[in-house]
Design a protein around this motif. Structure first.
Motif, short mmCIF file in Angstrom:
data_model
loop_
_atom_site.label_atom_id
_atom_site.label_comp_id
_atom_site.label_asym_id
_atom_site.label_seq_id
_atom_site.Cartn_x
_atom_site.Cartn_y
_atom_site.Cartn_z
N GLU A 13 0.83 -1.20 0.00
CA GLU A 13 0.00 0.00 0.00
C GLU A 13 0.86 1.26 0.00
O GLU A 13 0.53 2.24 -0.66
N ARG A 14 1.97 1.22 0.70
CA ARG A 14 2.88 2.36 0.74
C ARG A 14 3.42 2.66 -0.66
O ARG A 14 3.52 3.82 -1.07
N LEU A 15 3.75 1.62 -1.39
CA LEU A 15 4.24 1.80 -2.75
C LEU A 15 3.14 2.33 -3.67
O LEU A 15 3.37 3.25 -4.46
N LEU A 16 1.94 1.76 -3.56
CA LEU A 16 0.83 2.20 -4.40
C LEU A 16 0.45 3.65 -4.12
O LEU A 16 0.09 4.40 -5.03
N ASN A 17 0.54 4.06 -2.86
CA ASN A 17 0.20 5.43 -2.50
C ASN A 17 1.18 6.45 -3.07
O ASN A 17 0.87 7.64 -3.14
N ALA A 18 2.35 5.98 -3.49
CA ALA A 18 3.32 6.88 -4.12
C ALA A 18 2.82 7.33 -5.49
O ALA A 18 3.28 8.33 -6.03
N THR A 19 1.84 6.59 -6.05
CA THR A 19 1.31 6.95 -7.36
C THR A 19 -0.03 7.69 -7.26
O THR A 19 -0.65 7.99 -8.27
N GLY A 20 -0.47 7.96 -6.06
CA GLY A 20 -1.75 8.66 -5.83
C GLY A 20 -2.43 8.12 -4.60
O GLY A 20 -1.89 8.22 -3.50
N ARG A 21 -3.60 7.52 -4.77
CA ARG A 21 -4.32 6.91 -3.65
C ARG A 21 -4.58 5.44 -3.96
O ARG A 21 -4.66 5.04 -5.12
N SER A 22 -4.70 4.64 -2.90
CA SER A 22 -5.00 3.22 -3.10
C SER A 22 -6.15 2.82 -2.17
O SER A 22 -6.30 3.34 -1.07
N ILE A 23 -6.96 1.88 -2.66
CA ILE A 23 -8.11 1.39 -1.90
C ILE A 23 -8.10 -0.13 -1.91
O ILE A 23 -8.09 -0.75 -2.98
N TYR A 24 -8.10 -0.72 -0.72
CA TYR A 24 -8.11 -2.18 -0.59
C TYR A 24 -9.52 -2.71 -0.81
O TYR A 24 -10.49 -2.20 -0.23
N LEU A 25 -9.64 -3.74 -1.65
CA LEU A 25 -10.93 -4.38 -1.93
C LEU A 25 -10.84 -5.84 -1.52
O LEU A 25 -10.05 -6.60 -2.07
N GLU A 26 -11.66 -6.22 -0.56
CA GLU A 26 -11.64 -7.61 -0.09
C GLU A 26 -12.15 -8.55 -1.18
O GLU A 26 -11.67 -9.67 -1.31
N ASP A 27 -13.13 -8.10 -1.97
CA ASP A 27 -13.71 -8.90 -3.04
C ASP A 27 -12.96 -8.62 -4.34
O ASP A 27 -13.10 -7.56 -4.95
N GLU A 28 -12.16 -9.58 -4.79
CA GLU A 28 -11.35 -9.38 -6.00
C GLU A 28 -12.21 -9.13 -7.23
O GLU A 28 -11.79 -8.41 -8.15
N ASP A 29 -13.41 -9.71 -7.28
CA ASP A 29 -14.28 -9.53 -8.45
C ASP A 29 -14.60 -8.06 -8.72
O ASP A 29 -14.90 -7.68 -9.86
N LEU A 30 -14.54 -7.22 -7.67
CA LEU A 30 -14.82 -5.80 -7.85
C LEU A 30 -13.75 -5.09 -8.69
O LEU A 30 -13.98 -3.99 -9.19
N LEU A 31 -12.60 -5.74 -8.85
CA LEU A 31 -11.54 -5.11 -9.64
C LEU A 31 -11.93 -4.98 -11.12
O LEU A 31 -11.44 -4.10 -11.81
N ASP A 32 -12.83 -5.85 -11.60
CA ASP A 32 -13.34 -5.69 -12.97
C ASP A 32 -14.15 -4.40 -13.06
O ASP A 32 -14.10 -3.69 -14.08
N SER A 33 -14.91 -4.09 -12.00
CA SER A 33 -15.69 -2.86 -11.96
C SER A 33 -14.78 -1.64 -11.85
O SER A 33 -15.01 -0.60 -12.50
N VAL A 34 -13.73 -1.76 -11.04
CA VAL A 34 -12.77 -0.67 -10.88
C VAL A 34 -12.05 -0.41 -12.21
O VAL A 34 -11.81 0.74 -12.59
N THR A 35 -11.73 -1.48 -12.92
CA THR A 35 -11.10 -1.34 -14.24
C THR A 35 -11.97 -0.51 -15.17
O THR A 35 -11.49 0.40 -15.85
N ALA A 36 -13.27 -0.82 -15.19
CA ALA A 36 -14.21 -0.12 -16.07
C ALA A 36 -14.45 1.31 -15.63
O ALA A 36 -14.64 2.21 -16.46
N LEU A 37 -14.45 1.54 -14.31
CA LEU A 37 -14.82 2.85 -13.78
C LEU A 37 -13.65 3.82 -13.74
O LEU A 37 -13.70 4.90 -14.36
N SER A 38 -12.58 3.45 -13.05
CA SER A 38 -11.45 4.38 -12.90
C SER A 38 -10.28 4.03 -13.80
O SER A 38 -9.56 4.93 -14.26
N GLY A 39 -10.06 2.73 -14.08
CA GLY A 39 -8.97 2.36 -14.96
C GLY A 39 -9.16 2.94 -16.36
O GLY A 39 -8.27 3.55 -16.94
#
Length: 267
Positions: free
Chosen positions: A146-172
């Motif tokens: 998380e410390r490394l990811l925060n160097a590029t902006g902000r990071s948010i931990y998602l317990e449900d990996e399936d939500l990363l497809d939604s994050v890809t579509a929304l913010s990615g």
């Protein structure tokens, strides 16, 4: 910490620059591995003191963290033609869209995998990254990532990996949607007779100011729209066209299409 980045494209390079900018690693502890041998002179100049290598050569990876930053379409080909032996305590961070943690674990035969989805503003240290982790990752390891990811902006931990497809579509993919709208507004300005450079200035400053109003106002988006759109006025005329052409629904459908594509990539 020693870091190896597989893939020296825009995202891999932006991560490397952020880590160095905030002195999270030393240049000599960074290894960049690129697909094209022709990239080596440029990367050597851009990252003095770091180790620059090419895929498919005999490479020793002696890093604490390996970041996989290749295109998801290239991942299987990469793994079939390039192999490295993971150390037991080595961490793997994937920033590929669509490729799930279990698939990465299977290909590289290693359990400690973190999957993250950043977006292009990481180039300026203003990105946002959603991430999920495999079972067995310790709290300290999680904080280190998380410390490394925060160097590029902000990071948010998602317990449900399936939500990363939604994050890809929304913010990615999100910056491209924004650029698309900005481009349409600039072209409308030119159509009305405004010089292109002047039209760009009006639109970019409008977008910047509108963002700060969203970020600093206690009003919701509907209220902010109402503040601009007086009854029978110019803004209302524009919004009526949006409504007739179902722009809101079209944008939502487009984002859902991006999510479906992210899920397809994982298959």
């Amino acid at each position: 910490m020693k870091i190896t980045i597989l893939g020296a494209g825009k995202m891999g390079i932006s991560f490397a620059k952020s880590f160095l900018k905030y002195e999270l690693i030393k240049p000599e502890h960074l290894q960049l591995i690129t697909r094209k041998k022709s990239n080596i002179p440029r990367l050597t100049e851009e990252f003095p003191g770091s180790k620059i290598s090419v895929f498919y050569e005999d490479i020793i990876i002696d890093s604490d963290l390996v970041i996989i930053a290749v295109k998801p379409q290239d991942f299987q080909l990469l793994m079939e033609n390039f192999s490295f032996q993971c150390k037991e305590d080595q961490m793997i961070l994937s920033i590929m869209a669509g490729i799930k943690i279990k698939q990465i674990q299977k290909f590289i035969n290693h359990k400690k995998v973190v999957r993250a989805m950043p977006n292009s503003p990481t180039l300026l240290g203003m990105g946002i990254t959603g991430y999920s982790v495999a079972e067995g990752i310790s709290f300290n390891e999680l904080m280190s990532i998380e410390r490394l990811l925060n160097a590029t902006g902000r990071s948010i931990y998602l317990e449900d990996e399936d939500l990363l497809d939604s994050v890809t579509a929304l913010s990615g993919s999100g910056p491209a949607y924004f650029y698309y709208i900005v481009d349409a507004m600039i072209k409308a300005g030119v159509e009305m007779g405004i010089d292109e450079n002047l039209s760009k200035l009006f639109v970019k400053q409008t977008m910047l100011g509108a963002y700060h109003l969203i970020n600093n106002s206690e009003k919701n988006l509907e209220q902010l729209i109402e503040d601009v759109a007086s009854k029978g006025g110019t803004t209302e005329a524009a919004l009526q066209v949006f409504e007739r052409n179902q722009l809101n629904e079209t944008i939502q459908k487009a984002i859902l299409a991006a999510e479906r594509r992210s899920k397809e990539l994982s298959r």
